[in-house]
Design an enzyme around this catalytic site. Sequence first.
Site, PDB file in Angstrom:
ATOM      1  N   CYS A  76      11.687  21.799 -75.248  1.00 44.93           N
ATOM      2  CA  CYS A  76      12.534  22.918 -75.652  1.00 44.93           C
ATOM      3  C   CYS A  76      13.986  22.607 -75.284  1.00 44.93           C
ATOM      4  O   CYS A  76      14.288  22.313 -74.123  1.00 44.93           O
ATOM      5  CB  CYS A  76      12.070  24.181 -74.939  1.00 44.93           C
ATOM      6  SG  CYS A  76      13.230  25.559 -75.027  1.00 44.93           S
ATOM      7  N   GLU A  77      14.849  22.662 -76.276  1.00 46.99           N
ATOM      8  CA  GLU A  77      16.245  22.323 -75.998  1.00 46.99           C
ATOM      9  C   GLU A  77      16.976  23.407 -75.205  1.00 46.99           C
ATOM     10  O   GLU A  77      18.042  23.165 -74.664  1.00 46.99           O
ATOM     11  CB  GLU A  77      17.000  22.014 -77.288  1.00 46.99           C
ATOM     12  CG  GLU A  77      17.258  23.166 -78.202  1.00 46.99           C
ATOM     13  CD  GLU A  77      17.988  22.758 -79.460  1.00 46.99           C
ATOM     14  OE1 GLU A  77      18.837  23.554 -79.903  1.00 46.99           O
ATOM     15  OE2 GLU A  77      17.745  21.677 -80.000  1.00 46.99           O
ATOM     16  N   HIS A  78      16.394  24.589 -75.123  1.00 50.59           N
ATOM     17  CA  HIS A  78      17.043  25.660 -74.367  1.00 50.59           C
ATOM     18  C   HIS A  78      16.741  25.606 -72.879  1.00 50.59           C
ATOM     19  O   HIS A  78      17.555  26.046 -72.062  1.00 50.59           O
ATOM     20  CB  HIS A  78      16.607  27.031 -74.902  1.00 50.59           C
ATOM     21  CG  HIS A  78      17.024  27.273 -76.315  1.00 50.59           C
ATOM     22  ND1 HIS A  78      16.278  28.004 -77.194  1.00 50.59           N
ATOM     23  CD2 HIS A  78      18.112  26.858 -77.003  1.00 50.59           C
ATOM     24  CE1 HIS A  78      16.885  28.039 -78.357  1.00 50.59           C
ATOM     25  NE2 HIS A  78      17.994  27.354 -78.268  1.00 50.59           N
ATOM     26  N   HIS A  79      15.546  25.098 -72.520  1.00 48.30           N
ATOM     27  CA  HIS A  79      15.128  25.110 -71.117  1.00 48.30           C
ATOM     28  C   HIS A  79      14.734  23.744 -70.569  1.00 48.30           C
ATOM     29  O   HIS A  79      14.436  23.612 -69.387  1.00 48.30           O
ATOM     30  CB  HIS A  79      13.952  26.084 -70.932  1.00 48.30           C
ATOM     31  CG  HIS A  79      14.281  27.468 -71.372  1.00 48.30           C
ATOM     32  ND1 HIS A  79      13.898  27.970 -72.604  1.00 48.30           N
ATOM     33  CD2 HIS A  79      14.987  28.455 -70.771  1.00 48.30           C
ATOM     34  CE1 HIS A  79      14.349  29.202 -72.728  1.00 48.30           C
ATOM     35  NE2 HIS A  79      15.013  29.523 -71.637  1.00 48.30           N
ATOM     36  N   GLN A 118      11.124  24.366 -82.359  1.00 44.16           N
ATOM     37  CA  GLN A 118       9.942  24.217 -83.211  1.00 44.16           C
ATOM     38  C   GLN A 118      10.295  24.430 -84.684  1.00 44.16           C
ATOM     39  O   GLN A 118       9.795  23.716 -85.551  1.00 44.16           O
ATOM     40  CB  GLN A 118       8.847  25.196 -82.779  1.00 44.16           C
ATOM     41  CG  GLN A 118       7.583  25.046 -83.597  1.00 44.16           C
ATOM     42  CD  GLN A 118       6.446  25.888 -83.083  1.00 44.16           C
ATOM     43  OE1 GLN A 118       6.364  26.183 -81.894  1.00 44.16           O
ATOM     44  NE2 GLN A 118       5.558  26.271 -83.970  1.00 44.16           N
ATOM     45  N   HIS A 146       4.612  27.047 -75.807  1.00 42.29           N
ATOM     46  CA  HIS A 146       5.912  26.756 -75.186  1.00 42.29           C
ATOM     47  C   HIS A 146       5.866  27.091 -73.699  1.00 42.29           C
ATOM     48  O   HIS A 146       5.617  28.242 -73.327  1.00 42.29           O
ATOM     49  CB  HIS A 146       7.016  27.557 -75.872  1.00 42.29           C
ATOM     50  CG  HIS A 146       7.264  27.130 -77.282  1.00 42.29           C
ATOM     51  ND1 HIS A 146       8.395  26.472 -77.660  1.00 42.29           N
ATOM     52  CD2 HIS A 146       6.492  27.245 -78.400  1.00 42.29           C
ATOM     53  CE1 HIS A 146       8.328  26.208 -78.951  1.00 42.29           C
ATOM     54  NE2 HIS A 146       7.181  26.668 -79.430  1.00 42.29           N
ATOM     55  N   CYS A 148       8.299  27.324 -71.793  1.00 39.33           N
ATOM     56  CA  CYS A 148       9.380  28.249 -71.441  1.00 39.33           C
ATOM     57  C   CYS A 148       8.911  29.700 -71.550  1.00 39.33           C
ATOM     58  O   CYS A 148       9.454  30.574 -70.886  1.00 39.33           O
ATOM     59  CB  CYS A 148      10.628  28.001 -72.289  1.00 39.33           C
ATOM     60  SG  CYS A 148      10.370  28.076 -74.069  1.00 39.33           S
TER      61      CYS A 148
END
Length: 186
Positions: A76-79, A118, A146, A148
């Site tokens: 996940c590019e956010h977390h 995703q 996920h 996250c």
Amino acid sequence: MNTTDKLEVAVYQLLEALGENPEREGLVDTPKRVAKMFREMSAGLGKDPKDEFTAVFSEGHEEVVLVKDIEFHSMCEHHLVPFFGKAHVAYIPQEGKVTGLSKLARAVEVASKRPQLQERLTAQVADALQDALNPQGVFVMVEAEHMCMAMRGIKKPGAKTVTTVARGLYQEDPILRREILSMIKD
């Protein structure tokens, strides 16, 4: 300083920032191991999934080609925590032009090995197949869990996210779309 060194230094500093002692016995090699893990999980950076379609054959086949349950792991590019699951990739060849079955899995692998969303992963695989083969239709479904969502925030382990992308006939024809969804679910 090379990328590996930067990764190792960053992990070392992260451990310090967390209040840990990066020099203690259990952590002394952690920066090296985490750097190696991030290199593996980012191996698709700078690569185009379309480049995986190197084996293209003229077979006269113009019916559905579906590879189901392609397992993948991404980040996940956010977390910067993993998400993982299965991709299902289908296409209807045009003018009998097909590709090696492993190429579909390789395209998923390349698209997944980078910080990712995703939704983007699903579209990148569909677009790569569309660009490489110009088939009559492309359908990609990705089902993933996920971390996250499971480990932090809402804390809902086991929840699955499903994304789809349809191109060509699969976008235009609801009967074909239902048929491919039925094949994926069987």
